[in-house]
Design an enzyme around this catalytic site. Sequence first.
Site, mmCIF file in Angstrom:
data_model
loop_
_atom_site.group_PDB
_atom_site.id
_atom_site.type_symbol
_atom_site.label_atom_id
_atom_site.label_comp_id
_atom_site.label_asym_id
_atom_site.label_seq_id
_atom_site.Cartn_x
_atom_site.Cartn_y
_atom_site.Cartn_z
ATOM 1 N N ARG A 91 39.113 22.318 -44.534
ATOM 2 C CA ARG A 91 40.400 21.946 -43.833
ATOM 3 C C ARG A 91 41.084 22.405 -42.612
ATOM 4 O O ARG A 91 41.989 22.218 -42.006
ATOM 5 C CB ARG A 91 41.308 21.956 -45.094
ATOM 6 C CG ARG A 91 41.567 21.081 -46.174
ATOM 7 C CD ARG A 91 41.850 20.846 -47.015
ATOM 8 N NE ARG A 91 41.712 20.576 -48.207
ATOM 9 C CZ ARG A 91 42.360 19.965 -49.533
ATOM 10 N NH1 ARG A 91 43.808 20.026 -49.680
ATOM 11 N NH2 ARG A 91 42.180 19.258 -50.477
ATOM 12 N N GLY A 92 40.066 22.993 -42.421
ATOM 13 C CA GLY A 92 40.876 24.559 -40.914
ATOM 14 C C GLY A 92 40.912 25.713 -41.265
ATOM 15 O O GLY A 92 41.902 25.990 -40.781
ATOM 16 N N LEU A 93 41.507 26.102 -42.758
ATOM 17 C CA LEU A 93 42.502 26.601 -43.194
ATOM 18 C C LEU A 93 41.559 28.257 -41.823
ATOM 19 O O LEU A 93 42.964 28.724 -41.568
ATOM 20 C CB LEU A 93 41.869 27.071 -44.502
ATOM 21 C CG LEU A 93 43.390 25.649 -44.851
ATOM 22 C CD1 LEU A 93 43.271 25.837 -46.549
ATOM 23 C CD2 LEU A 93 44.404 25.005 -44.269
ATOM 24 N N TYR A 123 31.075 33.189 -39.042
ATOM 25 C CA TYR A 123 31.654 33.926 -38.024
ATOM 26 C C TYR A 123 31.156 33.644 -36.477
ATOM 27 O O TYR A 123 31.909 33.897 -35.743
ATOM 28 C CB TYR A 123 31.613 35.463 -38.225
ATOM 29 C CG TYR A 123 32.662 35.864 -39.523
ATOM 30 C CD1 TYR A 123 34.284 35.462 -39.675
ATOM 31 C CD2 TYR A 123 32.245 35.515 -40.972
ATOM 32 C CE1 TYR A 123 34.568 35.218 -41.311
ATOM 33 C CE2 TYR A 123 32.195 35.598 -42.352
ATOM 34 C CZ TYR A 123 34.309 35.633 -42.347
ATOM 35 O OH TYR A 123 34.418 35.574 -43.553
ATOM 36 N N PHE A 413 34.423 47.154 -45.470
ATOM 37 C CA PHE A 413 35.841 46.514 -45.482
ATOM 38 C C PHE A 413 36.318 45.669 -46.113
ATOM 39 O O PHE A 413 35.364 44.553 -45.526
ATOM 40 C CB PHE A 413 37.253 47.819 -43.802
ATOM 41 C CG PHE A 413 35.653 46.262 -43.286
ATOM 42 C CD1 PHE A 413 36.957 45.641 -42.072
ATOM 43 C CD2 PHE A 413 34.091 47.461 -42.356
ATOM 44 C CE1 PHE A 413 35.929 45.550 -41.440
ATOM 45 C CE2 PHE A 413 34.342 46.869 -41.287
ATOM 46 C CZ PHE A 413 34.852 46.452 -40.490
#
Length: 413
Positions: A91-93, A123, A413
């Site tokens: 949903r593009g969040l 990414y 991390f």
Amino acid sequence: MTDVRPITDAELPDWIRALNTGFLRPPTVTDQAVADRRTATADSRTSGAFDAGRCVATFRSFPQELTAVGGTPVPADAISNVSVVATHRRRGLLTRLMSEDLTAAKERGDVVATLIAAEYRIYGRYGFGPATTMTEWTIDVPRAGLDPRRPVPADGGRIDLADGEEVRKIGPELHERLRLAQPGAVSRDEHWWAANTGLLRLYDSSWTEPFYAVYRSADGAVEGLVSYEADDKWSDAKQPLNTASVNWLIAVTPAAERALWHYLCSIDWITRVKTGWRAPDDLVPLYLPDPRAARITTQADWLWVRVLDVVRALQARTYGAAGTLVLEVVDRAGPAGGRFLLDATPDGASCTPTTRGADLTLDVAELATLWLGDESAERLAALGRLREERAGAAREADALLRTSGRPWCPDMF
């Protein structure tokens, strides 16, 4: 419309629940986990996506320093705790959360953004490229050929066991010495040391106290430190088959590193040592009389970097040769695109915007892959991920950018 924004303190339990759900951990949230997470995220930028008041995506970034080639630390936007619950994928969040964070990082003056990618294919579309690799070895101790009767260490130094309190005192200074000499290493704040010695428990998990061993040189200086755990496994013939698993090992001299590995391989009942995440060119196999006793059990991309400021990134690092290159950097998200003239020497470098014709054209993600010196421009050209605009430019780029030792990030991390 799903609301994307920084979370309030009252929303932290719901945020933790969404994070646990996204990472397939039990979705329970204890008061202790909330209190510890509140302490750890006090200086961070913690955001979420909310649908009908319920947190359905999580995102956090925090200040960090990343060591460039040559030892200069650059300010970085460290990204962590990225998750989207299964009901709200595609949903593009993440795109909204990432875009807002990277825009703010650029405005703050961060040179790069960093993350450890759980999945490879996510990414790159945000301008990140894999910049370091990690390798884990499993050592077959009986085959290694080390003499367990030989003093450990044999150079006049000594190894002592320690507890978490002592590690929190001596570890930060030792790690600073390592990370300022190791391209790809990142800073550790007090919360890292607290979380990795049991003082903070962020994921509702039970804490198992590890063993800690400290190497001190002959003059008493702390030069190495290791955290490790051991299982309890025996054969049907009542023979020990125990494994020591290294959580992390830092050493600032070869003597300290050699002594700590020898120590781990000399512990009674230990027949295997798992090294944890090491640099791919780590010396650990070659410390053994029989290097074949150390077999690679994991090797993968590790630290991903996103260049936000090309000029400062290229000027921050050192170069092994002199030369000039014009780089056409393509950045579809905008903050780092342009054409840049790199004029490098072993004594320093300048990088400026230019209108000269480009020697190489590459995506900002490929620039990140090259920046720490671990990848080859010629390899990227062969893969079609970089384009030579001038014959021989990729080879010249390798002469400038590649390093004799490979970059390494010891941290998750």
